[in-house]
Design a protein around this motif. Structure first.
Motif, PDB file in Angstrom:
ATOM      1  N   ASP A  51      -8.709   0.443  -5.055  1.00 58.30           N
ATOM      2  CA  ASP A  51      -9.572   1.637  -4.139  1.00 58.30           C
ATOM      3  C   ASP A  51     -10.063   2.473  -4.440  1.00 58.30           C
ATOM      4  N   SER A  52      -9.438   3.506  -3.954  1.00 56.75           N
ATOM      5  CA  SER A  52     -10.984   5.044  -4.400  1.00 56.75           C
ATOM      6  C   SER A  52     -11.181   5.430  -5.809  1.00 56.75           C
ATOM      7  N   ALA A  57      -6.479  -1.693   0.142  1.00 55.92           N
ATOM      8  CA  ALA A  57      -6.290  -1.040   1.804  1.00 55.92           C
ATOM      9  C   ALA A  57      -6.657  -2.023   2.831  1.00 55.92           C
ATOM     10  N   GLN A 110     -14.685   1.929   0.097  1.00 58.22           N
ATOM     11  CA  GLN A 110     -14.831   1.872  -1.076  1.00 58.22           C
ATOM     12  C   GLN A 110     -16.117   2.221  -1.079  1.00 58.22           C
ATOM     13  N   GLU A 137      -4.748   9.887   1.180  1.00 57.41           N
ATOM     14  CA  GLU A 137      -5.013   9.338   1.393  1.00 57.41           C
ATOM     15  C   GLU A 137      -5.697  10.497   2.566  1.00 57.41           C
ATOM     16  N   ASN A 184     -13.308  -3.918   6.444  1.00 52.28           N
ATOM     17  CA  ASN A 184     -13.088  -3.364   5.629  1.00 52.28           C
ATOM     18  C   ASN A 184     -15.121  -3.175   5.105  1.00 52.28           C
ATOM     19  N   LEU A 221     -10.214  -3.653  -3.855  1.00 45.22           N
ATOM     20  CA  LEU A 221     -10.185  -2.765  -2.845  1.00 45.22           C
ATOM     21  C   LEU A 221      -8.604  -3.207  -2.117  1.00 45.22           C
ATOM     22  N   ALA A 259     -10.319   0.301   4.987  1.00 46.87           N
ATOM     23  CA  ALA A 259     -10.845   0.965   3.714  1.00 46.87           C
ATOM     24  C   ALA A 259     -11.850   0.896   3.602  1.00 46.87           C
ATOM     25  N   VAL A 262       0.702  -0.971   0.322  1.00 50.01           N
ATOM     26  CA  VAL A 262       0.131  -0.190  -0.053  1.00 50.01           C
ATOM     27  C   VAL A 262       1.250   1.303  -0.184  1.00 50.01           C
TER      28      VAL A 262
END
Length: 472
Positions: free
Chosen positions: A130-131, A213, A218, A30, A247, A211, A216, A25
């Motif tokens: 991720d995002s 991380a 999403q 972030e 998550n 996803l 985290a 990661v």
């Protein structure tokens, strides 16, 4: 009872070998964990939101803070937003060429088969890590038809901003429930699709969400508009490696099906068993339109997932085909909803659920027939298979029939694998492990045949591996 000798394997590792590979990661940015006005403003800054979207996010946050989490399904007591990072931007920008995607991210999607699928049979692919969407491409053929397939951020600030603004979270308003409000506040990534009138996209489009991380969330947003007389098949896949921390996935899917249009939406959610999957999906169907849902839920620790169809136009129709597989440590609460809001609308919900090793599978359905829905028909069928005496399966149907001239039916079957069937197959030289897998595979086959090929193969492999580890 009969005593059989059989191989005991590590199902977790065998099942999730390609999904549990963790990338290092190293995000370029972030936010802090938790949910505050400052964090929401940070996300809005990073996304370069237009003013109306920043306002929308802040109103959604206010709604989130004012309403309670659901208390009627699986417990969410161990989900703590103060520990969830709501925005993680990978160390790359979106690419239109696969060769330009960073090697570590590219290798992850290569393992999952995404580029191969694109080359073989897809009109376009979007890949989110991720995002953020890290790759997006559409075939020349689909583009030449006027089909728009892009990431949500590009749609939000480009020539389609008015269309996005008109439709964004209109089917799923932030006030719908607490996690819809959360999505409205921190959403990031996702896909925008527009199919012009009369255009038939013969080859599917696909988005895949990964996803990576730990700790985290999403929150991708998918917005699809299929205009009058058009056709589209959209495929969505999701996965994540397993971590020792929670998550969260709280995405949102909004589907607008125009007059005489048809949309087939296939999705496979194969999240890891530390994931809280609180996704919301909804479709609105106009006159003579059709929405077809094909849904597979094979992962996550906790799931709340009930795709909803609003049959708004006369003679509109909905078909929902779904399967849920709940193993140890999983409590999957899934199902479907439909609202018949116009005359002569039809719906059919057909689901299968399998639970083993103490897994809990709950099917919920909701059928509402409004006073205007004269001559409408709806049927609901759910079948549940429990593979041991530690597992649990429940069926919770709800029907609100406000019209006398409607035909509505519901049937449910819950049971266990027949020992006689196992004995018969074993008498023909088949091992107990394979006998159980064959029976479960046959139970799931009506759903598997509706899935895209690569996901059908994945589901069958999952069943075989899970059954291999369930004996002994």
């Amino acid at each position: 009872m009969r005593a059989f000798k059989s191989e005991k394997t590590n199902v977790e590792e065998a099942d999730r070998s390609i999904y549990d590979v963790k990338d290092k990661v190293h995000p370029s940015f972030e936010v802090q964990s938790g949910l505050t006005e400052e964090i929401v403003n940070q996300i809005s800054d990073e996304k370069n939101d237009p003013p109306w979207m920043r306002t929308f996010r802040m109103k959604s946050l206010q709604i989130y803070n004012s309403i309670s989490a659901p208390n009627w399904g699986p417990s969410l007591d161990d989900l703590h937003m103060e520990n969830i990072v709501t925005y993680v931007r990978p160390d790359t920008t979106m690419r239109g060429k696969w060769s330009e995607v960073p090697d570590d991210i590219k290798n992850t999607f290569e393992r999952l088969g995404i580029p191969q699928a694109e080359r073989k049979s897809l009109a376009g692919v979007g890949a989110q890590y991720d995002s953020e969407v890290v790759y997006h491409n559409i075939s020349a053929i689909a583009a030449s038809q006027g089909v728009v397939y892009t990431d949500m951020e590009s749609a939000l600030t480009g020539p389609y901003e008015k269309m996005v603004r008109k439709h964004f979270m209109k089917l799923v308003p932030p006030s719908d429930h607490k996690f819809a409000a959360l999505h409205g506040a921190v959403w990031s990534g996702g896909s925008f699709v527009y199919v012009p009138p009369g255009v038939s996209v013969e080859i599917p489009l696909q988005s895949y969400f990964r996803l990576n991380a730990p700790g985290a969330g999403q929150f991708e947003h998918t917005l699809i508009i299929v205009d009058k007389g058009a056709y589209l098949h959209f495929i969505e896949g999701c996965s994540a490696p397993k971590y020792s921390v929670n998550n969260l996935h709280a995405g949102c899917v909004e589907l607008f099906v125009g007059e005489g249009a048809r949309l087939r939406y296939s999705t496979i959610e194969n999240w890891s068993k530390n994931m809280y999957n609180l996704n919301t999906k909804r479709a609105r169907v106009e006159k003579d339109g059709t929405i077809e849902w094909v849904s597979g839920s094979f992962g996550s620790h906790i799931s709340y997932l009930y795709p909803m169809s609003i049959l708004q136009g006369e003679r509109s129709r909905m078909e929902f085909t779904g399967i849920t597989f709940a193993g140890g440590g999983q409590n999957l609460d899934t199902g479907a909803k439909v609202v018949h809001a116009a005359p002569h609308t039809t719906s059919h919900i057909s689901t299968k659920s399998i639970s083993r090793d103490g897994g809990i599978s709950t099917f919920r359905s909701s059928v509402k027939v409004t006073p205007d829905a004269v001559g409408s028909k709806s049927s609901v069928s759910c079948e549940s298979l429990m593979l041991d005496d530690q597992s649990r399966s429940d069926t919770i149907p709800a029907m609100d029939i406000q019209c006398d001239e409607a035909d509505v039916g519901h049937e449910a079957k819950i049971g266990r694998i027949s020992e006689q069937a196992i004995f018969y197959l074993m008498s023909r030289g088949i091992s107990e492990e394979d006998a159980r897998a064959f029976i479960v595979g046959g139970f799931a086959e009506p759903v598997a045949k509706e899935l895209p090929l690569e996901y059908a193969v994945e589901m069958n492999n999952l069943i075989h591996l899970e059954m291999k580890g369930s004996i002994g």
